[in-house]
Write an enzyme that holds these catalytic residues in place. Sequence first.
Site, PDB file in Angstrom:
ATOM      1  N   HIS A   5      54.640  60.279  14.621  1.00 51.70           N
ATOM      2  CA  HIS A   5      53.361  59.565  14.785  1.00 51.70           C
ATOM      3  C   HIS A   5      53.289  58.422  13.775  1.00 51.70           C
ATOM      4  CE1 HIS A   5      52.449  62.273  11.383  1.00 51.70           C
ATOM      5  NE2 HIS A   5      51.689  61.284  10.965  1.00 51.70           N
ATOM      6  N   HIS A  60      51.256  54.533   7.499  1.00 49.69           N
ATOM      7  CA  HIS A  60      52.496  55.298   7.361  1.00 49.69           C
ATOM      8  C   HIS A  60      53.136  55.568   8.717  1.00 49.69           C
ATOM      9  CE1 HIS A  60      49.741  58.814   8.041  1.00 49.69           C
ATOM     10  NE2 HIS A  60      50.771  59.275   8.695  1.00 49.69           N
ATOM     11  N   TYR A  99      53.705  62.487   1.355  1.00 52.49           N
ATOM     12  CA  TYR A  99      53.755  61.036   1.562  1.00 52.49           C
ATOM     13  C   TYR A  99      54.485  60.374   0.398  1.00 52.49           C
ATOM     14  CZ  TYR A  99      49.946  61.532   4.981  1.00 52.49           C
ATOM     15  OH  TYR A  99      49.185  61.866   6.055  1.00 52.49           O
ATOM     16  N   HIS A 140      46.935  69.069   5.442  1.00 50.25           N
ATOM     17  CA  HIS A 140      45.776  68.413   6.040  1.00 50.25           C
ATOM     18  C   HIS A 140      44.899  69.467   6.718  1.00 50.25           C
ATOM     19  CE1 HIS A 140      47.697  64.589   5.467  1.00 50.25           C
ATOM     20  NE2 HIS A 140      48.618  64.773   6.372  1.00 50.25           N
ATOM     21  N   GLU A 184      55.673  59.540   5.936  1.00 51.78           N
ATOM     22  CA  GLU A 184      55.214  60.918   5.826  1.00 51.78           C
ATOM     23  C   GLU A 184      56.253  61.810   6.476  1.00 51.78           C
ATOM     24  OE1 GLU A 184      51.858  62.045   8.315  1.00 51.78           O
ATOM     25  OE2 GLU A 184      51.461  63.824   7.112  1.00 51.78           O
ATOM     26  N   HIS A 211      48.230  64.522  16.901  1.00 58.28           N
ATOM     27  CA  HIS A 211      48.159  63.060  16.978  1.00 58.28           C
ATOM     28  C   HIS A 211      49.512  62.466  17.343  1.00 58.28           C
ATOM     29  CE1 HIS A 211      49.634  63.682  12.987  1.00 58.28           C
ATOM     30  NE2 HIS A 211      49.098  62.656  12.366  1.00 58.28           N
TER      31      HIS A 211
END
Lengths: 96, 308
Positions: free
Chosen positions: B154, B215, B256, B247, B266, B200
């Site tokens: 992503h 990122h 990160y 998260h 990431e 995502h």
Amino acid sequence: MNLNIFQITVRETGETFPCKPDETVLAAMLRSGRGPFVCGCFGGGCGICRMKICAGEYEKVKRMSRAHVSEDDEKNGVALLCCVRPRGDMVITKLS
Amino acid sequence: MGFFGTLRPGLVQMRVLDLDKTLDFYTNVLGLDEVGRTADGRVMLKGFDEFDHHSVTLRLADEAGLDYVAFKAACPDTLEELKAKTVAFGYQVTELPANGEQPGFGKRYSFKISTGHTFQIYSDVELAAKGPQIKNPDIWTTPPRGMKAQRMDHFLLYGPNVAEAERFLKEVFGMYVPEVCNAPDGSRVAAWITGSNKPHDLAFVEYPKPGKLHHLGFYLQDWRDVGDAADLIAINHLKLDIGPTRHAITRGHSIYFWEPSGNRIEVYAGGYTAYPDNPQRVWDFDQLGRGLFYFSGELIPSFLEIVT
């Protein structure tokens, strides 16, 4: 006086920090905990360490993103501190 | 019916300031394989668990950041349907010929969205010569290197008018929005958007400057691999931004850091399974610290403010 350590002075505050000739000014600023350090990528890409070098000799050791330092900027001493090493004592200042 | 329009983000082209050093990171530290080079010197890369020709290209440039991202449509008919809907939405679409600037890729359509990012869509791409096995397959062909990134996962994009981008991806790409963050006035601060079961495929944060990359994310197997990635960041003197952490948004485990040209990377594992019929999760801006970094609950300025 240690000839192998240079002093970097922040013009606004007068505070200084030592910088070895084989480290970048940003790395030295981070290590000393002095100066207006804000650091990001350490790769010349993000532009967060953009400052002006008012006095002193230095060498550029990495490419700086043109999104943050134009050719004119570079001629006028604007640099990303993660991309420059000192060749002598230096004075740096913040940019608006 | 499975996925509605796009299968996944399948290709990104990154701008790098130092091709050799950055390529060394991508291959030996992140663990992607070099697929080959284009006539103009760009490098094509893929994860060991990706089937398609390549998923990342690196272009030597005088600034860091992102050239474009490309999404794979489910089939050629879907591609034409998405193109027609994109035009109807009001974006100007350019056709890029097959096997042109991206070897192995079929025809692509390119357009710019409200946030200033160039998006592309395609449906045909050659399979990689060195993809995962398919006949009584082993888990890998050669031992994964470095962080063992399996695939590109992503990206988080910064730019203006996220609300329009979100509407475009829903109405045109058939994506859905499992999670959002709103300002006190109710306006959108951030949106996590997907066309699959991943929490995502991409995300946006509202930002005044167009076309920025926060990122690029790659998928690892598990939390242990995220921890091992932290060791590799230290061993290779890469600059850490934050993590290892978890998260609450997406539920992924994450770390990160910046690659040698200054683009934030990431590496990520886990995450919940998203479904388009699930209710949307909504974050208040004053709870975003807990949403992003669940253990500390605190936002860090570098994470919010630094983009390429």
